[in-house]
Design a protein around this motif. Structure first.
Motif, PDB file in Angstrom:
ATOM      1  N   CYS A   1      -5.390   1.822   3.571  1.00 40.38           N
ATOM      2  CA  CYS A   1      -6.206   1.837   2.354  1.00 40.38           C
ATOM      3  C   CYS A   1      -7.279   2.921   2.400  1.00 40.38           C
TER       4      CYS A   1
ATOM      5  N   TRP B   1      -4.270   0.000  -8.679  1.00 39.55           N
ATOM      6  CA  TRP B   1      -5.168  -0.196  -7.542  1.00 39.55           C
ATOM      7  C   TRP B   1      -5.926  -1.508  -7.656  1.00 39.55           C
TER       8      TRP B   1
ATOM      9  N   THR C   1      -5.908  -1.921   6.553  1.00 35.53           N
ATOM     10  CA  THR C   1      -7.176  -1.321   6.137  1.00 35.53           C
ATOM     11  C   THR C   1      -7.156   0.187   6.347  1.00 35.53           C
TER      12      THR C   1
ATOM     13  N   ALA D   1     -11.088  -1.670  -0.168  1.00 39.89           N
ATOM     14  CA  ALA D   1      -9.934  -2.550  -0.025  1.00 39.89           C
ATOM     15  C   ALA D   1      -9.450  -2.542   1.416  1.00 39.89           C
ATOM     16  N   GLY D   2      -8.814  -3.616   1.806  1.00 38.17           N
ATOM     17  CA  GLY D   2      -8.274  -3.724   3.151  1.00 38.17           C
ATOM     18  C   GLY D   2      -8.019  -5.178   3.498  1.00 38.17           C
TER      19      GLY D   2
ATOM     20  N   VAL E   1       0.845  -1.198   0.000  1.00 31.00           N
ATOM     21  CA  VAL E   1       0.000   0.000   0.000  1.00 31.00           C
ATOM     22  C   VAL E   1       0.881   1.249   0.000  1.00 31.00           C
TER      23      VAL E   1
ATOM     24  N   GLN F   1      -5.687  -4.287  -4.840  1.00 33.38           N
ATOM     25  CA  GLN F   1      -6.907  -4.753  -4.196  1.00 33.38           C
ATOM     26  C   GLN F   1      -7.046  -6.270  -4.326  1.00 33.38           C
TER      27      GLN F   1
END
Length: 197
Positions: free
Chosen positions: A129, A56, A126, A161-162, A36, A60
């Motif tokens: 993100c 991305w 998370t 996302a996370g 990330v 993801q």
């Protein structure tokens, strides 16, 4: 004696396996957090909206795949922590509050701190993100790209996302609630044990 040696050997092997799993999970969570961070650094260095969306999507997908691959191990380690806490308190009560008891329980406490650290680090993925859209929104991608930038920000926000555990998005708030709940349980058990004497 032989019984004490066997007990020590069993404890060492079990703790080694537990810590091995914890360190593997920590390694995976650190790698995801680094991905990330690398994505964010690349967006700042090379501001291109089309490339940003493609990267991305890949990020993801990797986050979801790794989360689903290690979620059962994650749940198992959390279950170990949940079961170990009352047992550790019972040991503390039965063995007495002495320095020798603390020395015996110190390896268990260190292992539980490792599991707790893994839990918090997974939640931080998370959180990282969720801060990506505000970073992209603050960048300039050239004249006439405001609408495309807003589309990219909306896409990233809606992608959610996370780090997921059993399709539940793990964040710091959830981790803090978990720690708070178990702190209340531990405090209640300790209070009950020491007032029942």
């Amino acid at each position: 004696s032989a019984a004490q040696l066997a007990h020590l050997l069993a404890f060492t092997v079990a703790s080694g396996v537990l810590l091995g799993f914890v360190f593997c999970m920590l390694y995976a969570c650190r790698a995801l957090a680094l991905m990330v961070d690398t994505f964010c650094a690349h967006v700042v260095d090379c501001p291109d909206l089309a490339t940003t969306l493609d990267e991305w999507n890949v990020l993801q997908a990797v986050l979801r795949k790794v989360s689903s691959a290690i979620e059962y191990c994650f749940v198992a380690l959390q279950a170990v922590m949940v079961c170990t806490m009352p047992l550790m308190l019972a040991d503390f009560y039965l063995l007495g509050a002495s320095g020798e008891t603390l020395a015996k329980l110190l390896p268990v406490m260190c292992a539980m701190m490792g599991v707790l650290r893994m839990f918090v680090l997974a939640a931080l993925i998370t959180d990282k993100c969720t801060r990506v859209p505000s970073l992209i929104n603050s960048l300039s991608f050239g004249p006439g790209t405001d609408r495309d930038r807003q589309h990219t920000v909306d896409y990233i926000v809606s992608s959610a996302a996370g780090f997921y555990v059993c399709d539940v998005r793990l964040n710091t708030g959830l981790a803090l609630k978990f720690m708070y709940g178990w702190s209340v349980v531990a405090f209640g058990l300790i209070t009950h044990l020491f007032t029942s004497d």
